[in-house]
Write a protein that holds these residues in place. Structure first.
Motif, short mmCIF file in Angstrom:
data_model
loop_
_atom_site.label_atom_id
_atom_site.label_comp_id
_atom_site.label_asym_id
_atom_site.label_seq_id
_atom_site.Cartn_x
_atom_site.Cartn_y
_atom_site.Cartn_z
N ILE B 23 32.09 42.86 52.89
CA ILE B 23 32.21 41.46 53.33
C ILE B 23 31.96 40.50 52.17
O ILE B 23 32.75 39.60 51.92
CB ILE B 23 31.19 41.16 54.47
N LEU B 24 30.86 40.76 51.42
CA LEU B 24 30.49 39.83 50.35
C LEU B 24 31.58 39.68 49.27
O LEU B 24 31.97 38.55 48.95
CB LEU B 24 29.16 40.28 49.73
N PRO B 25 32.12 40.81 48.73
CA PRO B 25 33.19 40.64 47.73
C PRO B 25 34.38 39.87 48.28
O PRO B 25 34.97 39.05 47.56
CB PRO B 25 33.59 42.08 47.38
N SER B 26 34.73 40.11 49.55
CA SER B 26 35.87 39.40 50.13
C SER B 26 35.57 37.91 50.20
O SER B 26 36.41 37.08 49.82
CB SER B 26 36.16 39.90 51.55
N LEU B 27 34.36 37.56 50.65
CA LEU B 27 34.00 36.14 50.73
C LEU B 27 33.96 35.50 49.35
O LEU B 27 34.45 34.40 49.15
CB LEU B 27 32.63 35.98 51.41
N LEU B 28 33.40 36.25 48.37
CA LEU B 28 33.35 35.73 47.00
C LEU B 28 34.75 35.50 46.47
O LEU B 28 35.04 34.49 45.84
CB LEU B 28 32.62 36.73 46.09
N GLY B 29 35.65 36.45 46.77
CA GLY B 29 37.05 36.34 46.34
C GLY B 29 37.67 35.08 46.90
O GLY B 29 38.31 34.31 46.17
N ILE B 30 37.43 34.83 48.18
CA ILE B 30 37.98 33.62 48.80
C ILE B 30 37.37 32.39 48.12
O ILE B 30 38.07 31.43 47.81
CB ILE B 30 37.72 33.62 50.32
N GLY B 31 36.09 32.45 47.85
CA GLY B 31 35.41 31.34 47.18
C GLY B 31 36.01 31.06 45.81
O GLY B 31 36.31 29.92 45.47
N TYR B 32 36.23 32.14 45.03
CA TYR B 32 36.77 31.97 43.67
C TYR B 32 38.19 31.41 43.68
O TYR B 32 38.65 30.88 42.68
CB TYR B 32 36.75 33.29 42.91
N SER B 33 38.90 31.56 44.81
CA SER B 33 40.29 31.07 44.82
C SER B 33 40.34 29.54 44.80
O SER B 33 41.39 28.96 44.61
CB SER B 33 41.05 31.63 46.02
N PHE B 34 39.19 28.89 44.97
CA PHE B 34 39.14 27.42 44.86
C PHE B 34 38.62 26.97 43.49
O PHE B 34 38.22 25.83 43.31
CB PHE B 34 38.24 26.84 45.97
N THR B 35 38.61 27.92 42.52
CA THR B 35 38.09 27.57 41.19
C THR B 35 39.13 27.83 40.11
O THR B 35 40.17 28.44 40.38
CB THR B 35 36.84 28.42 40.84
N ASP B 36 38.83 27.39 38.88
CA ASP B 36 39.75 27.66 37.76
C ASP B 36 39.22 28.81 36.90
O ASP B 36 39.47 28.87 35.70
CB ASP B 36 39.92 26.39 36.90
N TRP B 37 38.53 29.75 37.52
CA TRP B 37 37.94 30.89 36.82
C TRP B 37 39.01 31.59 35.98
O TRP B 37 40.03 32.02 36.50
CB TRP B 37 37.37 31.84 37.87
N SER B 38 38.77 31.66 34.66
CA SER B 38 39.70 32.38 33.80
C SER B 38 38.95 32.99 32.64
O SER B 38 37.80 32.65 32.37
CB SER B 38 40.79 31.46 33.28
N THR B 39 39.64 33.88 31.96
CA THR B 39 39.00 34.59 30.85
C THR B 39 38.83 33.68 29.64
O THR B 39 38.10 33.98 28.70
CB THR B 39 39.84 35.83 30.48
N TYR B 40 39.55 32.54 29.61
CA TYR B 40 39.53 31.68 28.44
C TYR B 40 38.32 30.76 28.36
O TYR B 40 38.09 30.13 27.36
CB TYR B 40 40.80 30.82 28.40
N SER B 41 37.60 30.64 29.48
CA SER B 41 36.49 29.70 29.47
C SER B 41 35.29 30.31 30.20
O SER B 41 35.46 31.04 31.18
CB SER B 41 36.93 28.41 30.16
N ASP B 42 34.10 30.00 29.71
CA ASP B 42 32.90 30.53 30.36
C ASP B 42 32.50 29.70 31.57
O ASP B 42 31.71 30.12 32.39
CB ASP B 42 31.73 30.57 29.36
N GLN B 43 33.05 28.48 31.64
CA GLN B 43 32.72 27.60 32.76
C GLN B 43 33.68 27.82 33.93
O GLN B 43 34.87 27.99 33.73
CB GLN B 43 32.84 26.14 32.32
N ILE B 44 33.13 27.80 35.14
CA ILE B 44 33.98 27.89 36.32
C ILE B 44 33.84 26.58 37.08
O ILE B 44 32.74 26.20 37.47
CB ILE B 44 33.55 29.08 37.22
N SER B 45 34.95 25.86 37.25
CA SER B 45 34.86 24.59 37.99
C SER B 45 35.64 24.66 39.29
O SER B 45 36.67 25.34 39.38
CB SER B 45 35.43 23.43 37.15
N TYR B 46 35.13 23.91 40.26
CA TYR B 46 35.78 23.83 41.57
C TYR B 46 37.03 22.95 41.43
O TYR B 46 36.96 21.83 40.91
CB TYR B 46 34.80 23.22 42.57
N ILE B 47 38.18 23.46 41.82
CA ILE B 47 39.41 22.66 41.67
C ILE B 47 40.11 22.45 43.01
O ILE B 47 41.31 22.14 43.06
CB ILE B 47 40.39 23.30 40.66
N GLY B 48 39.37 22.66 44.10
CA GLY B 48 39.96 22.42 45.43
C GLY B 48 41.13 23.34 45.71
O GLY B 48 41.06 24.54 45.45
#
Lengths: 432, 291
Positions: B23-48
């Motif tokens: 459950i947790l990885p699935s929820l985290l996955g859904i959560g990350y889909s609203f971010t700009d998480w990428s390998t190029y930056s250490d910062q993860i920002s919420y992008i709606g």
């Protein structure tokens, strides 16, 4: 009875686990080291594998060459790097933007600046593997002496009264003449996904000649690919070559591995390959007469400027590798004078290696051709964010051949991906 | 003798494991889909909803890839079920000699690794030197010797064909097991009433086989929507982007280090699978309600 079997099985399982645990901790501790080396198809020649065997005999360190089909390589490599499962040594194309974006070498690779061979590496080539003053890769590849050119069968040309093309009209007319005679004019292996991109990116010097300072403007985000008439002409002519059947009916299924077979058959007149291709052909088909083959520049957009590229397949040592010292030892072994000589002598299309003191071998006619005073650097190296999207450009061009994209669309798509990559890399030129 | 109900805390370890690893990885996955998480930056920002906007924007091809995924799923379900059923009936009733050999031969492709199957078929389907076209030409059917994997209009259906060849044995085995549970009396009674083959198939076999058909449909829907390996190894999404499916795009997004976009695509597929799963389970309940 059943209980007995279960008991016996459980005991056997326990014993196996215990043996494996023992083996890991002590039993196999003296075992020889095996370095894994991940590379794209065509990057590791037989001569290098033979050197690997020699290295194993000498040091007891084995090399496990893991060769991946070219069209899948970069996705696989980046997945491995991103998930922390990198092999001990990995191959990649050099070029500073690639090093930063594709492989993130500052995190994923080991600094090789102080290796004994580093000072002997050609400075132009070394610059392509250097980030913030540190050298991360070793380019064990004939980069500076070899260019991608059209290799042609002189006999077929002579029999059909074809002159060596110096502009696009000449190439098209050669195609039409040969097609009328039932001869496939050119072999273009599109299935690999990378080869047909050469027609576009290797023409960098021509784009630069038509619009001086274009590479600098593109890097400063003051120009775009879309709207450049020379680039549009090149891409449109590429589509014209495909549509007119110049590459045969099965170009989309053809692979680069068949190049010598096809050219030796005498049924195809031209192929884009390295300028040392003749020697490669002679090696695979010893009856080949080298004088029957010649070279000319890719004449899209009427190009007559020699394309040079100091970047090429390069070896990196993974920073996550438990065998960094052994991997360094392997790279050092490859650069010993005897071994470099062995490599150049035994790789048919190699004309040299970009290290100090390595003798060049190139037929006089090709040497004269390579002395063309009009020369420039190819765009995958001169322009940022082109090489990292090489396979994507290949897909776009294939989509254009099949009618799913327009030539303008291909150029717009390149600009779009450049902007994405630049933004991701936090390039100041794209910040405004 | 034994208590019928165990105390709740017996369930807790399993629930914790299930929560942490599923459950947790699935929820985290859904959560990350609203971010700009990428390998190029250490910062993860919420992008709606930016990632989703990109997926559904007309400038991108993701809708076409979703279309390919749905075509793949629908056609493979129909082909595998129809061919699987025909083979199962043939094996249970038609073939008397070497029946076990045929069962093995039909199931064999299911055991082969997808990569091996894809490499073999890349060679078989080569337009000039492939075994299929050479065979077709040798018997005078040059018209049918098509560029199977390199024609943008044909490539997806060639992939579907190869996948059906590989997957039909598995479906046949399930249907064969289902067929063997149908009492012979029903067929005898139907025959006495004058029912021919098609009438027996329609009125006896299919209704009695419905639970098995529902099971294979569920399996095929889940497999089809998540298809990746056969496409990746056979065409790598090509020629151009003609056979690109959602999971090859997810793989590409992750390999490019665009984790935010990759998880957004996964989230979209999660919703599609959830909706598909809901309807299939409803169907399952209806069919078991009829029994």
């Amino acid at each position: 009875m059943t209980k007995g079997i279960v008991h016996a099985l459980a005991t056997a399982a326990l014993a196996t686990v215990a043996m494996v645990a023992l083996g890991n901790s002590a039993g196999f501790a003296q075992d020889k080291v095996t370095l894994t080396y991940l590379a794209s198809q065509g990057w590791v020649y037989d001569a290098e594998q033979a050197l690997g065997k020699k290295f194993e005999e000498k040091t007891g360190i084995a090399i496990d060459y893991q060769i991946v089909p070219a069209d899948q390589y970069f996705n696989l490599l980046r997945t491995k790097l991103n998930s922390g499962e990198a092999p001990d040594i990995f191959g990649g194309q050099s070029g500073v933007t690639d090093l930063k974006l594709q492989y993130n070498v500052e995190k994923n690779a080991v600094d090789l600046s102080n290796e004994p061979w580093a000072s002997k590496l050609d400075p132009l080539v070394a610059a392509q593997s250097t980030v913030n003053g540190k050298l991360y890769g070793m380019t064990y590849w004939d980069t500076v002496g070899n260019s991608w050119v059209v290799n042609y069968n002189k006999k077929i040309f002579a029999e059909n009264g074809i002159a060596v093309p110096t502009d696009y009209a000449g190439l098209k007319s050669a195609c039409v003449t040969l097609l009328a005679k039932g001869i496939q004019p050119m072999f273009e292996p599109i299935a690999d996904g990378w080869h047909h991109v050469l027609w576009f990116a290797e023409l960098g010097p021509r784009y630069e000649e038509a619009t001086p300072g274009l590479a600098a403007q593109l890097n400063a985000n003051k120009a775009t690919f879309a709207g450049n008439p020379t680039m549009l002409a090149a891409v449109t002519q590429l589509k014209d070559l495909y549509d007119s059947g110049c590459w045969g009916k099965n170009a989309l299924a053809d692979t680069f591995a068949d190049r010598t077979k096809v050219m030796a058959s005498g049924q195809v007149a031209m192929v884009v390959a390295a300028s040392g291709f003749g020697a490669e052909l002679k090696n695979d088909y010893p009856q080949t007469n080298l004088d029957d083959y010649g070279v000319f520049l890719m004449p899209l957009a009427d190009n007559q400027v020699l394309n040079l590229n100091p970047a090429g397949p390069t070896m990196f040592i993974s920073s996550a590798s438990p065998h960094i010292a052994e991997a360094k030892q392997y790279l050092e072994f490859l650069t010993q004078p005897d071994n470099m000589k062995y490599f150049v002598d035994n790789v048919p299309n190699a004309t040299g290696l970009p290290f100090e003191g390595v003798a060049k071998k190139l037929p006089p006619a090709i040497q004269a051709f390579m002395a063309n005073p009009k020369r420039g650097t190819v765009y995958q190296t001169a322009v940022n964010y082109v090489n990292p999207q090489w396979m994507d450009i290949g897909k776009d061009l294939t989509a254009m051949f099949t009618g799913a994209m327009t030539p303008e669309g291909v150029l717009t798509s390149i600009d779009k991906r450049r902007a994405e990559l630049a933004k991701a890399a936090k390039d100041p030129a794209w910040q405004q | 003798m034994y208590a019928k109900h165990y105390p709740f805390y017996f369930l807790v370890p399993v629930l914790v494991l299930y929560f942490v690893f599923f459950i947790l990885p699935s929820l985290l996955g859904i959560g990350y889909s609203f971010t700009d998480w990428s390998t190029y930056s250490d910062q993860i920002s919420y992008i709606g909803l930016d990632n989703f906007r990109r997926i559904f924007s007309p400038g991108e091809n993701y809708l076409a890839y979703m279309g390919n995924t749905l075509i793949f799923t629908a056609v493979t379900i129909i082909l595998k079920t129809v061919i699987g059923l025909a083979l199962a009936i043939l094996l249970s009733e038609g073939v008397k000699r070497f029946a076990n050999f045929y069962r093995l031969a039909i199931y064999l492709p299911a055991v082969l690794p997808t990569l091996v199957v894809a490499l073999i078929f890349r060679s078989i389907l080569h337009p000039a030197t492939g075994a299929l076209n050479m065979f077709l030409r040798s018997i005078g059917l040059d018209v049918l010797a098509l560029p199977w994997l390199i024609d943008a209009r044909l490539a997806l259906y060639s992939v579907i064909g190869v996948d059906t060849w590989k997957g039909v044995g598995y479906i046949t085995v399930i249907l064969l097991a289902g067929l063997q549970t149908i009492p012979r009396d029903y067929y005898e009674a139907a025959e006495i009433d004058g029912a021919g083959f098609w009438a027996r198939l329609w009125h006896v076999t299919l209704p009695m086989l419905m639970p098995a058909i529902v099971v294979i449909t569920v399996l095929n829907v889940l497999y089809g929507l998540r298809v990746f390996d056969i496409v990746y190894a056979l065409t790598n999404g090509g020629p151009g982007y003609a056979t690109e499916v959602i999971y090859t795009e997810i793989f590409k997004a992750f390999s490019m280090g665009q984790y935010g976009l990759g998880t957004a695509l996964s989230t979209v597929m999660f919703v599609v699978l959830l909706v598909a799963g809901y309807f299939v389970i409803r169907l399952l309940e209806r069919s078991s309600g009829q029994e």
